[in-house]
Scaffold this motif. Sequence first.
Motif, short mmCIF file in Angstrom:
data_model
loop_
_atom_site.label_atom_id
_atom_site.label_comp_id
_atom_site.label_asym_id
_atom_site.label_seq_id
_atom_site.Cartn_x
_atom_site.Cartn_y
_atom_site.Cartn_z
N ARG A 23 -25.33 -4.91 -30.44
CA ARG A 23 -26.57 -5.45 -30.98
C ARG A 23 -26.36 -6.10 -32.34
NH1 ARG A 23 -31.19 -3.06 -28.22
NH2 ARG A 23 -30.39 -1.92 -26.42
N THR A 24 -25.46 -5.55 -33.14
CA THR A 24 -25.14 -6.17 -34.43
C THR A 24 -24.57 -7.56 -34.19
OG1 THR A 24 -24.72 -4.04 -35.49
CG2 THR A 24 -23.72 -5.98 -36.50
N HIS A 25 -23.66 -7.69 -33.23
CA HIS A 25 -23.04 -8.98 -32.94
C HIS A 25 -24.08 -9.97 -32.42
CE1 HIS A 25 -19.15 -11.05 -31.32
NE2 HIS A 25 -19.67 -11.68 -32.35
N VAL A 26 -24.99 -9.51 -31.56
CA VAL A 26 -26.03 -10.39 -31.02
C VAL A 26 -26.94 -10.89 -32.14
CG1 VAL A 26 -28.11 -10.46 -29.60
CG2 VAL A 26 -26.02 -9.43 -28.70
N HIS A 27 -27.36 -9.98 -33.03
CA HIS A 27 -28.25 -10.38 -34.13
C HIS A 27 -27.55 -11.31 -35.12
CE1 HIS A 27 -31.85 -8.08 -33.25
NE2 HIS A 27 -31.14 -7.00 -33.04
N ALA A 28 -26.27 -11.09 -35.35
CA ALA A 28 -25.53 -11.93 -36.29
C ALA A 28 -25.18 -13.28 -35.67
CB ALA A 28 -24.26 -11.23 -36.74
N GLY A 29 -25.11 -13.31 -34.34
CA GLY A 29 -24.74 -14.52 -33.63
C GLY A 29 -23.40 -14.34 -32.94
N LEU A 30 -23.38 -14.55 -31.62
CA LEU A 30 -22.13 -14.34 -30.89
C LEU A 30 -21.08 -15.39 -31.23
CD1 LEU A 30 -23.58 -13.38 -27.38
CD2 LEU A 30 -22.66 -11.87 -29.15
N GLN A 31 -21.48 -16.45 -31.94
CA GLN A 31 -20.50 -17.44 -32.38
C GLN A 31 -19.68 -16.93 -33.56
OE1 GLN A 31 -23.71 -17.59 -32.97
NE2 GLN A 31 -24.11 -18.24 -35.07
N THR A 32 -20.11 -15.82 -34.16
CA THR A 32 -19.35 -15.26 -35.28
C THR A 32 -18.26 -14.32 -34.78
OG1 THR A 32 -20.76 -13.30 -35.58
CG2 THR A 32 -21.44 -15.31 -36.71
N THR A 33 -17.20 -14.19 -35.55
CA THR A 33 -16.16 -13.21 -35.27
C THR A 33 -16.57 -11.90 -35.93
OG1 THR A 33 -14.42 -14.87 -35.17
CG2 THR A 33 -13.73 -12.59 -35.60
N LEU A 34 -16.64 -10.83 -35.17
CA LEU A 34 -17.04 -9.53 -35.72
C LEU A 34 -15.80 -8.78 -36.17
CD1 LEU A 34 -19.87 -7.26 -34.60
CD2 LEU A 34 -17.65 -6.22 -34.99
N ILE A 35 -15.80 -8.34 -37.41
CA ILE A 35 -14.64 -7.68 -38.04
C ILE A 35 -15.02 -6.27 -38.41
CG2 ILE A 35 -12.98 -7.79 -39.95
CD1 ILE A 35 -13.90 -10.84 -40.15
N LEU A 36 -14.14 -5.33 -38.14
CA LEU A 36 -14.42 -3.92 -38.43
C LEU A 36 -13.12 -3.23 -38.84
CD1 LEU A 36 -16.57 -1.50 -36.31
CD2 LEU A 36 -14.21 -0.89 -36.82
#
Length: 320
Positions: free
Chosen positions: A279-292
């Motif tokens: 859900r964090t990735h969806v809200h931020a935009g799936l075009q973004t690379t999610l880093i953790l």
Amino acid sequence: MNDSHKNALGRATEQAMGMSQATWERHANPWSGWTRVAIFPLLTLAIWSRVWIGWWSVTCVAIVAIWIWLNPRVFPPPQSVDNWMSRGVLGEQIWLRQRDALASHHRHVIRSTITIASVGALVWLIGVTTLNLTATLTGMVASMLGKLWFIDRMVWLQREAEASEPSSNRLPLPFHNTATSHVNLSSTVAYQTEPDLSVDEFIQVLQRSTLSERRPADRSRLETMLRRADLIVTARTELGKIIGISRAISDFSYCTYLSDLAVDQDYQKRGIGQQLIRRTHVHAGLQTTLILLSAPSAQTYYPHIGMHPHDSCWVIRSDQ
């Protein structure tokens, strides 16, 4: 008064009443809700009693005031929330936390219910002050009907929130009762963005997930972490208890850094962390690379949910 001011008033009332999460859980007991409905007539009778007992009426008013404070606290958490009053209390928590996400068909009705209850309360106040029985009863009835209509709308709100969750997210969650035993209820995990999450609840979930061991202990610094985050997604039980959080920084275009992912230890291994990440990735935009950046003990978890390791990440450690 606009919706944001009304909700701020609701938040202020919640704080003034000392409505902690444990108190909300007890208030969800239908006995708490229905006995609270009787408070308005009792308060009316207590104030009116000055006609018969003079200044002793102050004692009656004080007793009612004490009951107003005790009411959400004296009943145990309910064994089931599948009833009109309990759902109304749960819906009220959703309303307090998600005012900006409410559909327009809810906003207009909620505004009407609050207006009716407020105008009724004003007429009631004039009536009990001037000992006008007609104004007193008319105002009391109007205010109570407005409040009951408000609760009914909260039930609708809660049912919509419940129905919006996929059945795969509806998990049997542990529920703590007054005997300190746990029973399984068929409950829904509610996910939402909460930009105004309180630092107290942030600290609670950090502590219950053990993430607090690797985060600052300074309360003011934690407050800043919350307020300057770009995206906060929470997971709550059906009774509103916070059991998970994702706190991220994002430009909503290229990259999203998921800084904090915490799930209460009692609720881990149920897919809640994976839902928070998704859900964090969806809200931020799936075009973004999610880093953790993973905690050492969780490094084996993330490959199982589709995340890939990066072998060229570098950091400059903080000096605190």
